[in-house]
Write a protein that holds these residues in place. Structure first.
Motif, PDB file in Angstrom:
ATOM      1  N   GLU A 168      -2.336   5.906   0.301  1.00 15.89           N
ATOM      2  CA  GLU A 168      -3.845   5.078   0.420  1.00 15.89           C
ATOM      3  C   GLU A 168      -4.075   4.870   1.756  1.00 15.89           C
ATOM      4  O   GLU A 168      -5.136   4.893   2.006  1.00 15.89           O
TER       5      GLU A 168
ATOM      6  N   ASP B 149      -5.228   8.922   2.967  1.00 14.58           N
ATOM      7  CA  ASP B 149      -6.006   9.427   2.181  1.00 14.58           C
ATOM      8  C   ASP B 149      -6.865   8.691   1.210  1.00 14.58           C
ATOM      9  O   ASP B 149      -7.605   9.305   0.322  1.00 14.58           O
ATOM     10  N   GLY B 150      -6.782   7.279   1.319  1.00 15.11           N
ATOM     11  CA  GLY B 150      -7.458   6.381   0.201  1.00 15.11           C
ATOM     12  C   GLY B 150      -9.007   6.427   0.762  1.00 15.11           C
ATOM     13  O   GLY B 150      -9.553   6.537   2.020  1.00 15.11           O
ATOM     14  N   GLU B 151      -9.831   5.949  -0.153  1.00 17.18           N
ATOM     15  CA  GLU B 151     -11.356   5.870   0.078  1.00 17.18           C
ATOM     16  C   GLU B 151     -11.570   4.652   0.859  1.00 17.18           C
ATOM     17  O   GLU B 151     -12.657   4.717   1.578  1.00 17.18           O
ATOM     18  N   ASN B 152     -10.571   3.818   1.262  1.00 16.82           N
ATOM     19  CA  ASN B 152     -11.017   2.591   2.035  1.00 16.82           C
ATOM     20  C   ASN B 152     -10.533   2.773   3.492  1.00 16.82           C
ATOM     21  O   ASN B 152     -11.094   1.918   4.346  1.00 16.82           O
ATOM     22  N   THR B 153     -10.210   4.051   3.615  1.00 17.96           N
ATOM     23  CA  THR B 153      -9.610   4.430   5.060  1.00 17.96           C
ATOM     24  C   THR B 153     -10.459   5.620   5.710  1.00 17.96           C
ATOM     25  O   THR B 153     -10.207   5.816   6.614  1.00 17.96           O
TER      26      THR B 153
ATOM     27  N   HIS C 281      -6.886   7.825   9.090  1.00 14.14           N
ATOM     28  CA  HIS C 281      -7.214   8.524   7.884  1.00 14.14           C
ATOM     29  C   HIS C 281      -6.824   9.943   8.341  1.00 14.14           C
ATOM     30  O   HIS C 281      -7.444  10.674   9.311  1.00 14.14           O
TER      31      HIS C 281
ATOM     32  N   ASN D  59       7.517   8.787  -3.535  1.00 11.80           N
ATOM     33  CA  ASN D  59       6.533   7.974  -3.257  1.00 11.80           C
ATOM     34  C   ASN D  59       7.096   7.123  -1.706  1.00 11.80           C
ATOM     35  O   ASN D  59       8.200   6.538  -1.757  1.00 11.80           O
TER      36      ASN D  59
ATOM     37  N   CYS E 169       0.692  -1.170   0.046  1.00 12.59           N
ATOM     38  CA  CYS E 169      -0.098   0.108  -0.052  1.00 12.59           C
ATOM     39  C   CYS E 169       0.855   1.170  -0.008  1.00 12.59           C
ATOM     40  O   CYS E 169       1.886   1.346   0.836  1.00 12.59           O
ATOM     41  N   THR E 170       0.702   2.236  -0.720  1.00 19.99           N
ATOM     42  CA  THR E 170       1.127   3.784  -0.524  1.00 19.99           C
ATOM     43  C   THR E 170       0.866   4.147   0.708  1.00 19.99           C
ATOM     44  O   THR E 170      -0.217   3.967   1.095  1.00 19.99           O
TER      45      THR E 170
END
Length: 175
Positions: free
Chosen positions: A128, A131-135, A141, A169, A124-125
């Motif tokens: 992610e 700031d990812g949608e999954n978190t 988050h 990254n 995972c970056t």
């Protein structure tokens, strides 16, 4: 931004002056530590610059015309550091990183989410994760990137993750 529920002490002028009596001072510092962690959690901030604390509503209560001295803020930061909730970012101890969970606790929170969502063995970056949608519903988050990397290093030291740095990254592989 979420509204801060200031404790009663925040409106009590002596709260802004380091108390000389040992027992009173210990209670005062405990209250300041708790208030500081809660403030930084609610405002989702992580950096304290002691040279700029007087512009912060946390350390400057304009309604009673009281503010903490820079020396007292340093004492509070050192107390937070001793209990695992802060670390100095410079040798002059003017800039501090504050986290409302210890780095080990943050690591466990992140690792539990990774495990529960089937990301063991995945990369995972850091973007992610924070700031990812999954978190979006996770406490980590929006976590400060420096706090995140330090928390991930605790997982790395226990062989449950490996940080991967490439160009601009950052990523992490979970085991």
């Amino acid at each position: 931004m979420t509204e801060i529920n200031w404790p009663w002490q925040y409106s009590f002028p002596p709260f802004f002056t380091l108390q000389p009596h040992a027992e009173t001072k210990a209670k005062q510092l405990a209250a300041w530590k708790s208030l500081t962690l809660e403030y930084y959690r609610i405002t989702n901030q992580a950096i304290v610059d002691i040279r700029e604390v007087h512009s912060s509503p946390l350390f400057n209560n304009v309604s009673i015309n009281r503010k903490l001295s820079s020396d007292m803020v340093l004492v509070i930061m050192e107390e937070l550091e001793n209990s695992g909730y802060a670390c100095a970012l410079d040798k002059s101890r003017q800039r501090w990183l504050v986290y409302w969970h210890t780095l080990q606790e943050w690591g466990e929170i992140i690792y539990n989410w990774v495990r529960d969502n089937g990301f063991i063995g995945s990369v995972c970056t850091t973007f992610e994760l924070t700031d990812g949608e999954n978190t979006t519903d996770q406490e980590f988050h929006g976590l400060d990137p420096e706090v995140l990397v330090r928390a991930l290093r605790t997982l790395e030291s226990s062989n449950r993750a490996e940080l991967i740095m490439f160009d601009d990254n950052q990523g992490v592989k979970f085991f």
